[in-house]
Enzyme design. Structure first.
Site, PDB file in Angstrom:
ATOM      1  N   GLY A   1     -34.424  37.615  30.934  1.00 20.84           N
ATOM      2  CA  GLY A   1     -35.580  38.242  30.780  1.00 20.84           C
ATOM      3  C   GLY A   1     -36.099  39.358  31.768  1.00 20.84           C
ATOM      4  O   GLY A   1     -35.023  40.260  31.831  1.00 20.84           O
TER       5      GLY A   1
ATOM      6  N   VAL B   1     -25.152  34.744  26.044  1.00 21.62           N
ATOM      7  CA  VAL B   1     -24.489  33.733  26.741  1.00 21.62           C
ATOM      8  C   VAL B   1     -23.714  33.044  25.741  1.00 21.62           C
ATOM      9  O   VAL B   1     -22.519  32.286  26.424  1.00 21.62           O
ATOM     10  CB  VAL B   1     -25.725  32.639  27.308  1.00 21.62           C
ATOM     11  CG1 VAL B   1     -26.380  32.132  26.161  1.00 21.62           C
ATOM     12  CG2 VAL B   1     -24.854  31.694  27.970  1.00 21.62           C
TER      13      VAL B   1
ATOM     14  N   CYS C   1     -38.095  28.855  24.292  1.00 29.36           N
ATOM     15  CA  CYS C   1     -39.045  27.854  24.177  1.00 29.36           C
ATOM     16  C   CYS C   1     -39.704  27.659  22.878  1.00 29.36           C
ATOM     17  O   CYS C   1     -40.668  26.814  22.438  1.00 29.36           O
ATOM     18  CB  CYS C   1     -40.194  27.603  25.231  1.00 29.36           C
ATOM     19  SG  CYS C   1     -41.464  29.055  24.909  1.00 29.36           S
TER      20      CYS C   1
END
Length: 221
Positions: A18, A62, A91
């Protein structure tokens, strides 16, 4: 003149990076890693990282950082360098704001949590000393929280940012580092607002800011 942060004897690997909240905290503490790696796919975030942290090596997605690539990084830095692995995994499928449609850790975005587990496990199995910190929403279902805890082998710490700031942001933090209690700190909310504005009711922390007004308007909220 502002002093330069001391170079630490650790490697930083920031997943779902982020805008680099952890790196900003480390910088505020006067610490910088000996080697700095970021995993982030958002274009605007990657531009910010390049501008504000020019010494950071960006590794992208990732999911594309396979175990072989991790082993190469360990070989490059050796096993004597401790690693700090941090991340706030997506989330969207865990948050109560998704309502009855949330799919939890099986959802397309929130299942990326398991990439965090994979990375930490691979580093540990390579003989590296690993400290980790994972953040996610405290509004997730208890069974999802317990799954994360079981995967990481540790219970979360529940902290609301309103303890020390002008905004509520209750989150779970899983870490194998020692955690001291967070003492509450008085915050003058009005002093943080633009001139002429004041908080009503006075002194009350704001609710968690979740997105821009423009974004909410596009969604008809």
């Amino acid at each position: 003149a502002e002093s330069s942060p001391a170079v630490g004897h650790f490697v930083l690997l920031a997943l779902f990076d982020g805008i680099r909240g952890c790196s900003a905290a480390l910088r505020a503490l006067g610490l910088q890693p000996r080697a700095d790696y970021s995993l982030e796919i958002d274009t605007n975030c990657r531009r910010l990282i390049a501008a504000k942290y020019p010494g950071c090596t960006q590794l992208g997605d990732v999911r594309k950082l396979d175990d072989a690539a991790l082993h190469r990084l360990v070989l490059e830095h050796g096993t004597s360098q401790p690693w700090l692995v941090v991340g706030g995994s997506p989330c969207q499928d865990l948050s109560v704001r998704r309502g009855s449609g949330r799919r939890g850790l099986s959802g397309k975005k929130s299942k990326l949590f398991f990439e965090f587990v994979r990375v930490v496990s691979t580093l540990m199995s390579s003989g590296v000393q690993v400290a980790f910190l994972l953040e996610n929403v405290a509004s997730m279902a208890d069974e999802e929280r317990d799954t994360i805890s079981a995967c990481l082998g540790i219970e979360p710490v529940d902290i609301d940012a309103a303890l020390i700031s002008a905004c509520h942001r209750r989150r779970y933090y899983w870490t194998n580092l020692p955690v001291a209690p967070v003492p509450e700190r008085a915050v003058d909310v009005d002093s943080l607002l633009d001139p002429g504005w004041r908080r009503v009711p006075s002194g009350k922390a704001f609710r968690c800011f979740v997105s821009s007004v423009a974004y909410q308007a596009r969604r008809g909220r």
